[in-house]
Design an enzyme around this catalytic site. Sequence first.
Site, mmCIF file in Angstrom:
data_model
loop_
_atom_site.group_PDB
_atom_site.id
_atom_site.type_symbol
_atom_site.label_atom_id
_atom_site.label_comp_id
_atom_site.label_asym_id
_atom_site.label_seq_id
_atom_site.Cartn_x
_atom_site.Cartn_y
_atom_site.Cartn_z
ATOM 1 N N TYR A 1 38.867 45.778 50.406
ATOM 2 C CA TYR A 1 40.050 45.883 51.270
ATOM 3 C C TYR A 1 40.791 47.190 51.005
ATOM 4 O O TYR A 1 40.754 47.722 49.895
ATOM 5 C CB TYR A 1 40.977 44.674 51.051
ATOM 6 C CG TYR A 1 42.162 44.728 51.968
ATOM 7 C CD1 TYR A 1 41.973 44.743 53.346
ATOM 8 C CD2 TYR A 1 43.460 44.816 51.472
ATOM 9 C CE1 TYR A 1 43.043 44.856 54.207
ATOM 10 C CE2 TYR A 1 44.536 44.919 52.327
ATOM 11 C CZ TYR A 1 44.324 44.942 53.698
ATOM 12 O OH TYR A 1 45.384 45.060 54.541
ATOM 13 N N TYR B 1 49.340 42.388 47.668
ATOM 14 C CA TYR B 1 47.913 42.284 47.330
ATOM 15 C C TYR B 1 47.714 42.248 45.813
ATOM 16 O O TYR B 1 46.642 41.938 45.316
ATOM 17 C CB TYR B 1 47.138 43.429 47.979
ATOM 18 C CG TYR B 1 45.699 43.093 48.278
ATOM 19 C CD1 TYR B 1 45.366 42.140 49.227
ATOM 20 C CD2 TYR B 1 44.662 43.734 47.603
ATOM 21 C CE1 TYR B 1 44.048 41.836 49.506
ATOM 22 C CE2 TYR B 1 43.336 43.440 47.873
ATOM 23 C CZ TYR B 1 43.044 42.493 48.827
ATOM 24 O OH TYR B 1 41.728 42.197 49.091
HETATM 25 P P1 NAI Z 1 36.153 33.130 50.570
HETATM 26 O O1 NAI Z 1 37.227 32.481 49.750
HETATM 27 O O2 NAI Z 1 35.520 32.325 51.616
HETATM 28 O O3 NAI Z 1 35.041 33.766 49.609
HETATM 29 C C1 NAI Z 1 35.273 34.170 48.286
HETATM 30 C C2 NAI Z 1 34.096 33.647 47.478
HETATM 31 O O4 NAI Z 1 34.091 34.111 46.117
HETATM 32 C C3 NAI Z 1 34.065 32.112 47.411
HETATM 33 O O5 NAI Z 1 32.863 31.633 47.959
HETATM 34 C C4 NAI Z 1 34.142 31.835 45.935
HETATM 35 O O6 NAI Z 1 33.515 30.640 45.538
HETATM 36 C C5 NAI Z 1 33.447 33.083 45.381
HETATM 37 N N1 NAI Z 1 33.646 33.235 43.936
HETATM 38 C C6 NAI Z 1 34.830 33.209 43.251
HETATM 39 N N2 NAI Z 1 34.580 33.311 41.922
HETATM 40 C C7 NAI Z 1 33.225 33.411 41.772
HETATM 41 C C8 NAI Z 1 32.365 33.553 40.651
HETATM 42 N N3 NAI Z 1 32.834 33.604 39.399
HETATM 43 N N4 NAI Z 1 31.019 33.624 40.869
HETATM 44 C C9 NAI Z 1 30.513 33.570 42.124
HETATM 45 N N5 NAI Z 1 31.288 33.451 43.227
HETATM 46 C C10 NAI Z 1 32.627 33.368 43.051
HETATM 47 O O7 NAI Z 1 36.883 34.405 51.224
HETATM 48 P P2 NAI Z 1 36.336 35.693 52.014
HETATM 49 O O8 NAI Z 1 37.536 36.264 52.678
HETATM 50 O O9 NAI Z 1 35.148 35.361 52.816
HETATM 51 O O10 NAI Z 1 35.978 36.686 50.825
HETATM 52 C C11 NAI Z 1 34.787 37.398 50.736
HETATM 53 C C12 NAI Z 1 35.032 38.822 50.283
HETATM 54 O O11 NAI Z 1 35.714 39.538 51.318
HETATM 55 C C13 NAI Z 1 35.884 38.971 49.027
HETATM 56 O O12 NAI Z 1 35.395 40.038 48.250
HETATM 57 C C14 NAI Z 1 37.229 39.346 49.612
HETATM 58 O O13 NAI Z 1 38.071 40.017 48.685
HETATM 59 C C15 NAI Z 1 36.768 40.264 50.739
HETATM 60 N N6 NAI Z 1 37.770 40.575 51.741
HETATM 61 C C16 NAI Z 1 38.470 39.569 52.341
HETATM 62 C C17 NAI Z 1 39.458 39.858 53.246
HETATM 63 C C18 NAI Z 1 40.275 38.758 53.837
HETATM 64 O O14 NAI Z 1 41.372 39.032 54.353
HETATM 65 N N7 NAI Z 1 39.800 37.521 53.829
HETATM 66 C C19 NAI Z 1 39.784 41.248 53.634
HETATM 67 C C20 NAI Z 1 38.948 42.233 52.990
HETATM 68 C C21 NAI Z 1 37.997 41.895 52.067
#
Ligand code: NAI
EC number: 1.3.1.9
Length: 268
Positions: A150, A160
């Site tokens: 991000y 953030y």
């Molecule tokens: P999400 O909450 O659906 O996915 C985050 C994932 O990280 C989850 O599946 C969670 O179980 C996993 N996770 C956490 N700790 C873990 C560990 N120790 N080992 C393995 N997996 C682990 O949310 P989202 O938004 O789909 O996030 C995906 C990526 O996108 C992240 O890197 C997030 O920072 C990034 N992102 C999200 C934005 C948003 O506004 N949602 C904007 C820009 C980037």
Amino acid sequence: MSYNLLKGKRGIIFGALDENSIAWKTAKLAHEEGATFVLTNAPVAMRMGEINKLAEETGSEIIPADATSVEDLENLVNKSVEILGGKLDFVLHSIGMSVNVRKGKHYTDQNYAWTEKGWDVSAVSFHKVMQTLHKNDAMNEWGSIVALTYMAAQRTFPDYNDMADNKAYLESIARSFGYFFGKDKKVRVNTISQSPTPTTAGSGVKGFEGFLSYAEKMSPLGNATAQDCAEYTVTLFSDYTKKVTMQNLFHDGGFSNTGVSQEVIEKF
Ligand code: NAI
């Protein structure tokens, strides 16, 4: 409509928690585009059981792995190559978590044990994933590795919190490892800097709704959705982006290059 962009390609997809997850949408699209892959998530996330539905829909196997555990990653990578019947062509790192954010700790009052946990999960895990792939020679030539990030890595968004620092670290790892993976194995490594997206991780950021609407009004094309992100990611896994590497690619409807928009001015 499918273009068969990933026909015959094999991969690993981290981070599909529920159907809002960016990784979930990417898995569905990669399947439609002809890929086979292993789904993985932290063992605690598996307890919610949602991922089984995705595995069924995409004909995938699930291998739990805590992305901060090199032992888990060794097992994941070796088993994936075995299950999929060959080396990998793509890997998606879609993982982020800050304990300070979760527990409402202000940026100026961090609990450093939580800070360390956050950067391990959100940034160093990407290094661990790539080091495991590299050491086990598990990637095919011209393979593609993508992590999600991000824009708080470049510009300050106060709420953030320490995730901003974690994302800066993540993007730096992509560049640094991208050099070696390119030289040694002809594998590309990039980060996609995505618009705010309503997912579990996204909604955890304080004031997320306001954040989302502001970004929507500031972006000439509007916010990129999770589905848009899946589509962009698939192009980066395809053979049409072979020489794109060590980049942080903004996927945000133009937000990052907009100073102000008419809609935002009108609010004042
Ligand atoms: P999400 O909450 O659906 O996915 C985050 C994932 O990280 C989850 O599946 C969670 O179980 C996993 N996770 C956490 N700790 C873990 C560990 N120790 N080992 C393995 N997996 C682990 O949310 P989202 O938004 O789909 O996030 C995906 C990526 O996108 C992240 O890197 C997030 O920072 C990034 N992102 C999200 C934005 C948003 O506004 N949602 C904007 C820009 C980037």
